[in-house]
Structure formats: C-alpha cells, structure tokens
Design an enzyme around this catalytic site. Sequence first.
Site, PDB file in Angstrom:
ATOM      1  CB  CYS A   1     105.525 -27.806   5.798  1.00 41.49           C
ATOM      2  SG  CYS A   1     104.443 -28.977   6.636  1.00 41.49           S
TER       3      CYS A   1
ATOM      4  CB  ALA B   1     107.374 -20.637   4.519  1.00 44.81           C
ATOM      5  N   PRO B   2     110.397 -21.323   3.440  1.00 50.13           N
ATOM      6  CG  PRO B   2     112.625 -20.633   3.198  1.00 50.13           C
ATOM      7  CD  PRO B   2     111.768 -21.635   3.905  1.00 50.13           C
ATOM      8  N   GLY B   3     110.028 -21.631   0.685  1.00 52.70           N
ATOM      9  CA  GLY B   3     109.661 -21.848  -0.717  1.00 52.70           C
ATOM     10  C   GLY B   3     110.726 -22.513  -1.577  1.00 52.70           C
TER      11      GLY B   3
ATOM     12  CB  CYS C   1     116.789 -30.206   7.535  1.00 56.69           C
ATOM     13  SG  CYS C   1     115.861 -29.008   8.466  1.00 56.69           S
TER      14      CYS C   1
HETATM   15  C1  LIG Z   1     111.298 -27.372   7.068  1.00 59.14           C
HETATM   16  S1  LIG Z   1     110.323 -25.963   6.945  1.00 59.14           S
HETATM   17  C2  LIG Z   1     109.827 -26.007   5.246  1.00 59.14           C
HETATM   18  C3  LIG Z   1     110.893 -25.573   4.270  1.00 59.14           C
HETATM   19  C4  LIG Z   1     110.363 -25.445   2.857  1.00 59.14           C
HETATM   20  N1  LIG Z   1     109.730 -26.661   2.411  1.00 59.14           N
HETATM   21  C5  LIG Z   1     111.464 -25.075   1.883  1.00 59.14           C
HETATM   22  O1  LIG Z   1     112.028 -25.957   1.222  1.00 59.14           O
HETATM   23  O2  LIG Z   1     111.768 -23.874   1.771  1.00 59.14           O
HETATM   24  C6  LIG Z   1     108.855 -26.431   7.743  1.00 59.14           C
HETATM   25  C7  LIG Z   1     107.760 -25.394   7.682  1.00 59.14           C
HETATM   26  O3  LIG Z   1     106.577 -25.934   8.262  1.00 59.14           O
HETATM   27  C8  LIG Z   1     105.857 -24.887   8.862  1.00 59.14           C
HETATM   28  N2  LIG Z   1     104.870 -25.474   9.774  1.00 59.14           N
HETATM   29  C9  LIG Z   1     104.989 -25.738  11.103  1.00 59.14           C
HETATM   30  N3  LIG Z   1     103.851 -26.288  11.569  1.00 59.14           N
HETATM   31  C10 LIG Z   1     102.997 -26.379  10.519  1.00 59.14           C
HETATM   32  C11 LIG Z   1     101.665 -26.854  10.367  1.00 59.14           C
HETATM   33  N4  LIG Z   1     100.982 -27.348  11.392  1.00 59.14           N
HETATM   34  N5  LIG Z   1     101.101 -26.780   9.144  1.00 59.14           N
HETATM   35  C12 LIG Z   1     101.769 -26.287   8.078  1.00 59.14           C
HETATM   36  N6  LIG Z   1     103.038 -25.810   8.176  1.00 59.14           N
HETATM   37  C13 LIG Z   1     103.641 -25.863   9.369  1.00 59.14           C
HETATM   38  C14 LIG Z   1     106.940 -24.072   9.520  1.00 59.14           C
HETATM   39  O4  LIG Z   1     106.489 -22.764   9.807  1.00 59.14           O
HETATM   40  C15 LIG Z   1     108.048 -24.118   8.479  1.00 59.14           C
HETATM   41  O5  LIG Z   1     107.967 -23.017   7.619  1.00 59.14           O
END
Ligand SMILES: C[S@@+](CC[C@H](N)C(=O)[O-])C[C@H]1O[C@@H](n2cnc3c(N)ncnc32)[C@H](O)[C@@H]1O
Length: 337
Positions: free
Chosen positions: A139, A141-143, A265
């Site tokens: 998961c 984004a944003p990276g 978080c």
């Molecule tokens: C906590 S954020 C990730 C932050 C990222 N790891 C960072 O450090 O920048 C969780 C992400 O999971 C994505 N997400 C939600 N449901 C998902 C799914 N079923 N599969 C993959 N990604 C998913 C969301 O859109 C979101 O961008």
Amino acid sequence: MLTRLKAKSERKLAKQICKVVLDHFEKQYSKELGDAWNTVRAILVSPSSWQYAVLLNRFNYSFELEKDLRLKGYHTLFQGSLPFCPKSMKCYLSRTPDRMPSERHQIGNLKKYYLLNAASLLPVLALELRDGERVLDLCAAPGGKSIALLQCAYPGYLHCNEHDSLRLRWLRQTLESFIPQPLVNVIKVSELDGREMGDAQPEMFDKVLVDAPCSNDRSWLFSSDSQKAACRISQRRNLPVLQIELLRSAIKALRPGGLLVYSTCTLSKAENQDVICEILNSYTNIMPVDIKEMAKTCSQDFTFAPTGQECGLLVIPDKGKAWGPMYVAKLKKSWTT
Ligand SMILES: C[S@@+](CC[C@H](N)C(=O)[O-])C[C@H]1O[C@@H](n2cnc3c(N)ncnc32)[C@H](O)[C@@H]1O
C-alpha cells in the site's frame, strides 16, 4: 491534479477540529491509553506543535543542507545502536516544532529531502532490507516508505503497489522526484487491489511491507464535513477486515523464511494489536519477531505505549517528540508450512 491534492491537505490543517471525531476518539482512546491520552490529544489537536523530520535523499546528497540543519538545531535520528540501521539512511529531527519548506517538483531534478513523521521510519527499519532483496510495498502511496526503503539498500526488485488511481499518480511522482533513472528500472509500480497480490505473485518476495489503510487519527480529526466523518466512524469497524485480508495476501506473496512488517498510523487497538493477534492465531507458519530492542534503543526520540506484544510497538505523540501515532508489528514466515 496532484498540486490540488497537496493544497487540499494543507487547507485541511488550517481547518477546525471535527467534534464528532474527537468525541469518538476521546471515548475509545481514554480507555485504551489511560492518562497518556491527555498528552496525545493535546498534540493531535494542535498542528502547530507537530514536528516534521527531514529524510535526506542519498541520490542527491547536499553537504550544505546537512550543515544548515545542524545550525538550526536539528540532530540525527537513530545514532544509537539500533539492531539494523544502515549508515546510508540519514534523518534529521528537531526537538521544537518546525517544518522545512517542501521542495518543488521539477522534472529532471531530484529532490534533496523528504518531510515525514519520523515514526514512519520504524516500519522501514524493522524490515531490515539488504542489497539485492526482492521487496513489496503493498500500500505504497504517496511513497514515503518506498523512498525510505531505498535510502537503506539497493533492492534487486522493488514492487510498489497502490489501489487508488489518483494516489498512484502521486506515488509515481514521488519516485520520479527522489530516485535516479537507473534505479527506477528495478521498481515496478502496480494498481492492484492489494488483496489480489498474493495470488498474482505467490512466494515472490523476501520482504513485504503492509502500511495499511487505517483510521489515520491525525487527518480524521480535521475532517471538514462532519456528516462524512460520522459515516467514516460508523464504517471504522470494517477496517480490521480489510487489514486482515491485506495481510493474508501479503503472507501469500512472501517466500518461506521472509519477513513481513505491518504498520498503521492509528492508535486503535482493533486495527493494531487485534489484527496481529488474529493473524498469529490463524497461521501456524507465521511467527512473531521480537522488536522490543528497537523501542529500547530509540526511546530518546520516541515515546512508546505498552502493546502487550513483543512483536508490536506503538509510538504515541509526546511533548518534544510529536511523532506518531504509529503501530509497527514484525512477523516471519517459517520455512515449513
Ligand atoms: C497509510 S497509506 C500508505 C502510505 C505509504 N506507505 C507511505 O508511506 O507514503 C495506505 C494506502 O493504502 C491504499 N489502499 C487502500 N486500500 C487498498 C487496497 N485494497 N490495496 C492496496 N492499497 C490500498 C490507500 O489508497 C493508501 O494510499
């Protein structure tokens, strides 16, 4: 589009606290954290006290920047003896609230630093990425964590996945802004539902990071639309189901003997400890990995709340250490099924 997304998140911070969310958190977290909740709440509701760590980009290193940060009173994180802390990863912290200006995205120019919640580096370090390994950021984004992983080692293959198409574009832009072209070639970006990754790439990865979608306490507190916020809160109980499904998929994608790190978080026990307990109870080939040592060696910079787990840490915001919330759990897939 991406600039609009950023502007929107900045506007959000200038907005009011959402009372519906605060009341809901108040009930839950005063039970789960006891007296510590009072300090955590005071920090969460006051964005002017939030701190932003500065992660230097080793692919566009600037001696001048490092000198400037020291002059401003910043110090380096993880100087102690963390079980795993590559020298190539340099992160600077300030004890007082401060935010360096964000650098503008310019095609062809790598950025020198990334601003982040310092606690975000704990899941990255817990993964102990080594050169040549195959790693999945499920998961992504944003990276931020993908960028941080690349400060630690040169993976043989990095797969960054993100399900939301707008956020996927943001992820691509982050990678473009921090990573030189030859390294971009070892990175694959995909837009799968993370729950499908295990079947798509079974036992492909040495390391998997599941930085799961969660309640995101900091941003939920500033929801501008209280009806939407109430709706989110009522759907909150569905998040652990999604988190467990993502972890099941991650376990499939992990090779025997590989490491899995789960992070969120949020302070919510249901999305943290309970999710990990459910996984440990339902797999015989998934073992908890003790990460207490990590908490011991960085207790100067982070405050941890008890989790009742040796494999799980919970960073809570504290005075002068306004990082977190961040839950990190570390698991290993055994060699035998
Ligand atoms: C906590 S954020 C990730 C932050 C990222 N790891 C960072 O450090 O920048 C969780 C992400 O999971 C994505 N997400 C939600 N449901 C998902 C799914 N079923 N599969 C993959 N990604 C998913 C969301 O859109 C979101 O961008």
